[in-house]
Enzyme design. Structure first.
Site, short mmCIF file in Angstrom:
data_model
loop_
_atom_site.label_atom_id
_atom_site.label_comp_id
_atom_site.label_asym_id
_atom_site.label_seq_id
_atom_site.Cartn_x
_atom_site.Cartn_y
_atom_site.Cartn_z
N ILE A 1 2.76 11.02 -10.66
CA ILE A 1 2.92 11.27 -12.00
C ILE A 1 1.87 12.21 -12.73
CG2 ILE A 1 1.26 9.39 -12.29
CD1 ILE A 1 4.37 9.04 -14.62
N GLY B 1 -2.39 8.99 -4.89
CA GLY B 1 -3.07 7.58 -4.65
C GLY B 1 -3.80 7.52 -3.30
N LYS C 1 6.75 -7.37 -4.25
CA LYS C 1 6.82 -6.81 -2.81
C LYS C 1 7.47 -7.83 -1.99
CE LYS C 1 4.32 -3.44 -2.93
NZ LYS C 1 4.88 -2.05 -2.72
N TYR D 1 2.72 -8.76 -8.56
CA TYR D 1 2.68 -7.76 -7.43
C TYR D 1 3.32 -8.25 -5.96
CZ TYR D 1 0.69 -4.90 -3.67
OH TYR D 1 0.22 -3.85 -2.86
#
Ligand code: AKB
Length: 317
Positions: free
Chosen positions: A35, A11, A146, A142
């Site tokens: 992945i 990423g 977090k 999200y």
């Protein structure tokens, strides 16, 4: 002997972090895992493992067999993508964290880095110079994941002595790889479109102020936090971190100084609603006082570096 595993290495943060860690401690000592079947070109100089962060048994046996001492767990769905698939986002963002926290609790891993985000804040949080300790009522899946993750990190530290360290990243701006699925991504896209078409349609409105950081600063912060002596780390949930902050209009004005013909128009979409709940600026005095954080790249320099380095060919890869 340090042996590091970076999960989610393919990423936006992962690629640059692996490159830097390999420069620091040697290529063979840093395993990149993702992945994706294929190792990204930039990481071919060291070990690569295809890994699904949700395959708990596979992750466990790899870490134990390879005698991994430190894990950087970056695999996650970001704010915009997570809103499209809340159940999967919750699963990915939480289950991988427990796998690694448990390994550390059992003594297999010595240190963990886990990224949090400014998304932990919400509409009831003070938006200017958001303090380290404040109201946190995130409205995105999200942000909720977090915030929950932060609580669990602190719990594993308090209860089991797990050495887990974390930063609340602002929007990260970089050119080595493309970001994916974030609300702050406009501030990367704008540079590609400035180079490609000299035009950009921004998905946030012109006066939406958000905290941002140039990737080089973010990587340095991550490494400085992980290298700091244990007794300096006073916060085990996650540290506020500030680089710079700007609005789409302000970054456009800065680009115009280099490309006077550049044109931007605004078509806010669902991401505007997310951005409206996030702070505009962050108070990061705890990071400065505890482990000596200091940013180096301001908006002017960030724009200069991005326009110089962005490679539009990445868009077609
Ligand atoms: C996002 O926009 O989702 C991320 C973040 C601020 O965590 N860049």
């Amino acid at each position: 002997m340090r042996k590091i595993l970076v999960i989610g290495a393919g990423g936006q943060i992962g690629i640059e972090l692996v490159i830097r860690l390999r420069q620091m401690i040697g290529n063979d000592q840093v395993v990149a895992a993702d992945i994706k079947e294929q190792c990204p070109d930039a990481l071919l100089n060291g070990p690569y493992e295809r890994m699904d962060a949700l395959e708990r048994d596979d992750v466990r046996s790899f870490i134990i067999e390879e005698k991994i001492t430190e894990v950087y767990l970056l695999a996650a769905l970001l704010s915009a993508t997570a809103e499209k698939n809340p159940a999967f986002a919750w699963k990915l963002n939480m289950e991988g964290l427990f796998t690694i926290l448990d390994l550390a609790k059992e003594g297999h891993v010595k240190k963990i880095f886990w990224p949090s985000s400014i998304a932990v804040f919400g509409p009831t949080t003070p938006q200017v110079n958001t303090p380290q300790l404040t109201i946190m009522e995130p409205t995105t899946v999200y942000g909720i994941s977090k915030q929950a993750g932060e609580r669990w990190c602190e719990y594993y530290y308090d209860q089991y002595g797990v050495d887990v360290r974390s930063i609340r990243y602002p929007g990260l701006i970089s050119y080595t790889s493309l970001p994916g699925g974030g609300t702050t991504d406009y501030a990367v896209d704008i540079f590609y479109q400035a180079k490609l078409r000299n035009k950009y349609t921004c998905f946030l409105s012109e006066n939406t102020r958000l905290p941002m950081m140039y990737m080089q600063d973010a990587i340095r912060a991550t490494i400085e936090l992980m290298d700091a002596p244990k007794n300096k780390i006073k916060i085990r949930s996650s540290y506020n971190l500030s680089g710079c902050n700007f609005t789409p209009k302000e970054v456009t004005e800065e680009i115009l100084l280099h490309q006077p013909e550049f044109e931007v128009n605004y078509e806010p979409d669902f991401r505007q609603k997310i951005a409206d709940t996030w702070p505009g600026s962050i108070d990061d005095n705890s990071s400065r006082n505890d482990w000596g954080w200091c940013e180096q790249v301001d908006l002017k320099e960030l724009v200069r570096l991005m326009l110089l380095n962005v490679n539009v060919e990445l868009l077609t890869k």
